[in-house]
Scaffold this motif. Structure first.
Motif, PDB file in Angstrom:
ATOM      1  N   VAL A 419      83.023  27.505  33.833  1.00 23.26           N
ATOM      2  CA  VAL A 419      82.403  28.603  33.081  1.00 23.26           C
ATOM      3  C   VAL A 419      83.480  29.449  32.408  1.00 23.26           C
ATOM      4  O   VAL A 419      83.365  29.804  31.231  1.00 23.26           O
ATOM      5  N   TYR A 452      81.619  37.434  28.032  1.00 21.49           N
ATOM      6  CA  TYR A 452      80.418  36.845  28.628  1.00 21.49           C
ATOM      7  C   TYR A 452      79.296  37.881  28.718  1.00 21.49           C
ATOM      8  O   TYR A 452      78.136  37.602  28.369  1.00 21.49           O
ATOM      9  N   ILE A 456      75.529  37.825  27.086  1.00 23.47           N
ATOM     10  CA  ILE A 456      74.334  38.053  27.907  1.00 23.47           C
ATOM     11  C   ILE A 456      73.483  39.164  27.300  1.00 23.47           C
ATOM     12  O   ILE A 456      72.256  39.036  27.177  1.00 23.47           O
ATOM     13  N   ALA A 475      72.315  38.923  35.421  1.00 19.29           N
ATOM     14  CA  ALA A 475      72.388  37.666  34.675  1.00 19.29           C
ATOM     15  C   ALA A 475      73.768  37.036  34.806  1.00 19.29           C
ATOM     16  O   ALA A 475      73.899  35.807  34.793  1.00 19.29           O
ATOM     17  N   TYR A 476      74.803  37.857  34.925  1.00 16.31           N
ATOM     18  CA  TYR A 476      76.155  37.340  35.174  1.00 16.31           C
ATOM     19  C   TYR A 476      76.188  36.622  36.518  1.00 16.31           C
ATOM     20  O   TYR A 476      76.794  35.553  36.650  1.00 16.31           O
ATOM     21  N   THR A 478      73.536  35.318  38.131  1.00 20.46           N
ATOM     22  CA  THR A 478      72.609  34.181  38.157  1.00 20.46           C
ATOM     23  C   THR A 478      72.633  33.488  36.802  1.00 20.46           C
ATOM     24  O   THR A 478      73.424  32.596  36.571  1.00 20.46           O
ATOM     25  N   SER A 479      71.762  33.909  35.883  1.00 20.26           N
ATOM     26  CA  SER A 479      71.750  33.400  34.505  1.00 20.26           C
ATOM     27  C   SER A 479      70.814  34.261  33.684  1.00 20.26           C
ATOM     28  O   SER A 479      69.919  34.932  34.227  1.00 20.26           O
ATOM     29  N   GLU A 481      68.536  33.094  31.719  1.00 20.50           N
ATOM     30  CA  GLU A 481      67.220  32.472  31.816  1.00 20.50           C
ATOM     31  C   GLU A 481      66.464  32.988  33.030  1.00 20.50           C
ATOM     32  O   GLU A 481      65.270  33.289  32.956  1.00 20.50           O
TER      33      GLU A 481
END
Length: 512
Positions: A419, A452, A456, A475-476, A478-479, A481
């Motif tokens: 990542v 990043y 996001i 979100a960082y 997990t994601s 989405e």
């Protein structure tokens, strides 16, 4: 006269458009002109996360027939839509859009203006200013171009006008795809595009395609064809279809498409690239469809090699003043999401950014400059120094040597190598992901966190509930989405989110 000397949309130097002052023309096409621009109040745009220098793309309007005006409005709508929906590292960034209100200038009144990051030039410029023979940097360029295509196709769009003029080169030698007024969003297996095209980059099926009220059907394979033409041109400095004029090459294309002639690639085309170009230039879109941009990207990267690509020839004179050089470096870093935003730091690093970050709450002095600068590379108000500090504290307690092999996470930001690799600037990426050796130093990790988080923030749904800064941090962890699907923080991440919120309040000046 060149297009720059006689632009499609004439705008006098010094003309004001919102907070921007028009400077010299940079390029012109059939439907627009691009001008350099300078913020009239650099402090104001800096506060909004915008660079002081930008490019203004002004789409022509006025003194047109109703039918022409309808076409131009559709082109403007398409370009605005793709800029608003897509934000990817290989696509030119749009900072804002405006409409000119100036009844005294009918040629400008009502025109759409896109405020874009400013490029150093284009592949077309590079070809025009380079000597004869293949471009040494062609393989690296093509890998980046293909990466941009893959990003567009994954998002469900077709570029529709890939050519040298629309491949932009930034000051740090990285590539951006631009000019999206012919771009189309997919509707099932195809999209509908305006009936405009650049002949040398148009696939054979579009020469006789039916045209409906919605436009002409187009598929991602049209971009694959254009990429094959572009690859042949950059690697050999010749077009693959014979003919001294576009009309002659169109006749060659028709003969090839109807099976009357075979494809004859240049003997100068490197062997590693011959099957790639051959597949891209298959006669039918069905034969090209098996080579989507994702699989094509893997082949292109393999053919380009894993080492760093040669640097591009300079597009500007080497001798520049110290002031101009500094401005250029600042623009390049902002445009490319570079490690630091240039600004004058106070002599006392412990006080740097004190108006945005509490300096009395245990944030290590060594990291404060990195944290503040990382936040300043993003235009989103969601990404602040306090948020980055809160995230680093929660993830690692500011421990630069953290190692969690079970999760493959390392360093102050708990980066996973594959990542982190994606969020490093081009000039900091090693040849392969496996060459990234943890733990990753803060000077690498922290700027990547800023980039990043910025991405996001741009892709986080407006429907997300609660504190958006906290949602960005979730979100960082997990994601995007996961957070978007849950319309906020899931129950299993609430303890993490609560800690982020507590630290965010602790590190934000004037709160608590």
């Amino acid at each position: 006269m060149t297009a720059e000397e006689h632009p499609t949309v004439p705008v006098p130097a010094g003309y004001r458009i919102g907070r921007w002052e028009v400077r010299e023309p940079l390029a012109s096409g059939a439907f627009s002109s691009v001008y350099a621009a300078r913020a009239t109040d650099p402090g104001s745009v800096s506060a909004d996360g915008l660079p002081a220098d930008a490019a203004l793309k002004i789409l022509t309007t006025g003194t047109r027939t109703p039918r022409q005006l309808s076409h131009l409005q559709e082109l403007a709508r398409r370009e605005l839509e793709i800029h608003r929906k897509l934000q990817h590292p290989r696509l030119i960034r749009m900072f804002e859009a405006q409409t000119i209100d100036d009844p005294e200038r009918p040629g400008l009144d009502g025109a759409t203006v896109l405020v874009l990051e400013r490029a150093a030039g284009s592949v077309e410029d590079l070809l025009g200013r380079s000597g004869a023979g293949p471009l040494p940097a062609a393989p690296g360029l093509l890998a980046q171009i293909c990466e941009g295509l893959a990003q567009i196709h994954r998002a469900g769009w077709v570029h529709g006008d890939l050519k040298p003029a629309n491949v932009l080169l930034m000051a740090d030698d990285s590539v951006r795809l631009g000019d999206f007024n012919l771009a189309s969003e997919m509707e099932g297996t195809h999209a509908y595009a305006p009936v405009f095209a650049t002949p040398d980059y148009t696939p054979p099926e579009l020469l006789w395609s039916e045209i409906s009220e919605q436009g002409r059907q187009i598929r991602p394979t049209a971009d694959i064809w254009a990429f094959g033409i572009l690859a042949h041109l950059l690697l050999t400095r010749t077009l693959p279809l014979p003919g001294g004029t576009p009309a002659a090459r169109r006749d060659s294309l028709l003969r090839y498409a109807r099976g009357r002639e075979e494809l004859r690639l240049s003997a100068e085309l490197p062997e590693a690239w011959r099957p790639i170009v051959t597949d891209c230039l298959a006669r039918s879109h069905e034969d090209r469809a098996v080579h989507d941009a994702g699989s094509l990207l893997r082949r292109v990267e393999a053919a380009a090699g894993t080492g760093p690509s040669p640097r591009l020839p300079r597009l500007r004179p080497r001798r520049v003043s110290r002031r101009v050089w500094a401005a250029g470096v600042a623009a390049a870093l902002i445009a490319s999401g570079g490690a630091y935003a240039l600004r004058d730091r106070p002599q006392d690093p412990a006080r740097y950014g004190s108006d945005e970050l509490r300096t009395d709450q245990g944030i290590p002095v060594a990291y404060r400059g990195l944290i503040v600068d990382a936040a300043h590379t993003c235009e989103s108000r969601d990404v602040t120094p306090a948020l980055i500090a809160a995230l680093l504290k929660t993830e690692s307690d500011f421990d630069p040597n953290l190692a969690d092999p079970a999760k493959d996470e390392y360093g102050i930001a708990r980066w996973t190598p594959d990542v982190l690799y994606y969020w490093l600037p081009e000039n900091q990426r090693p040849a392969k992901v496996k060459d990234l050796k943890p733990p990753f130093p803060p000077k690498t990790s922290v700027p990547a966190v800023g980039r990043y988080l910025c991405e996001i923030s741009r892709t986080l749904s407006k429907d997300v509930r609660g504190n958006r800064k906290v949602a960005v941090a979730a979100a960082y962890r997990t994601s995007v989405e996961i957070v978007n699907n849950a319309a906020g923080v899931r129950p299993q991440e609430r303890a993490y989110a609560a800690e982020i919120e507590r630290r965010l309040d602790q590190y934000t000046p004037g709160s608590g």
